[in-house]
Write a protein that holds these residues in place. Structure first.
Motif: not given
Length: 215
Positions: A189-199, A35-38
């Motif tokens: 506030h604005v957040m930019v989220i980079l995530s990775a998921h596996y089913k 997470n990047i929290n702006i």
């Protein structure tokens, strides 16, 4: 005498079958997120954090995400802020996932979270203030499907906190003061989220739908 063959009728229209994609209802996945929290109330510093999340897909174009994040921010080099978010989102896919075989699957999402915010002055015995509240969230994002089972997602989210607030103020003499704001305050506030998921598995067998939009 002319000879006629009974071959393909030139007036016939070839039947093109649509590709079959398995419905995605019941998919369960686990993932990690950065997470990047702006903060919108500048000049607070940008916060960075990590979290984990699980997804449970309800129907073919509607997914749910359940998450927990911890985010830290440096305030003016004199104090630090910690935010903890625990909540959920409902995700609507703008395009048919097609079994997540398409590389890009954009989505809109909305949800809610409970949060804890604490601000502590730097130093061994620094003054601190904390508050708990809730928030509503709205976001837009996109999956990049490396395989139908594994995706990387980028999401931009606006988090609107409701209730009491704690704040820090940089005074003209360079000192920082901490303040409580009581009542139905609003902080966003604005957040930019980079995530990775596996089913990992399917929790239930998908049912066929009579609607081509949801199928």
């Amino acid at each position: 005498m002319p000879c006629f063959t009974h071959g393909q009728n030139s007036d016939s229209v070839p039947v093109v079958k649509k590709p079959f994609f398995e419905r995605q209802d019941g998919n369960f996945s686990l993932g990690v997120r950065n997470n990047i929290n702006i903060f919108t109330d500048a000049p607070r510093s940008v916060g960075e954090g990590m979290g984990a999340s699980a997804r449970i897909q309800l129907i073919n174009r509607v997914n749910t995400e359940w998450f927990a994040d911890v985010i830290s921010s440096n305030l003016y080099g004199k104090a630090h802020r910690t935010d903890i978010h625990i909540g959920w989102n409902v995700m609507f896919y703008l395009l048919d996932p097609k079994g997540f075989t398409r590389k890009f699957t954009p989505f809109l999402a909305a949800g809610h979270c409970f949060d804890y915010t604490g601000i502590t002055m730097n130093g061994e015995h620094g003054l601190s203030k904390a508050k708990g509240s809730s928030a509503v969230q709205m976001s837009v994002g996109c999956h990049y499907n490396i395989t139908p089972q594994f995706d990387i997602s980028l999401t931009t989210l606006y988090d609107l906190h409701l209730g009491n607030d704690v704040d820090s103020e940089l005074e003209p003499d360079g000192t920082v003061t901490l303040e409580d704001h009581k009542g139905a305050g609003v902080e966003g506030h604005v957040m930019v989220i980079l995530s990775a998921h596996y089913k990992f598995l399917k929790l239930w067998k998908a049912k066929k739908s009579s609607s081509s939009f949801w199928a």
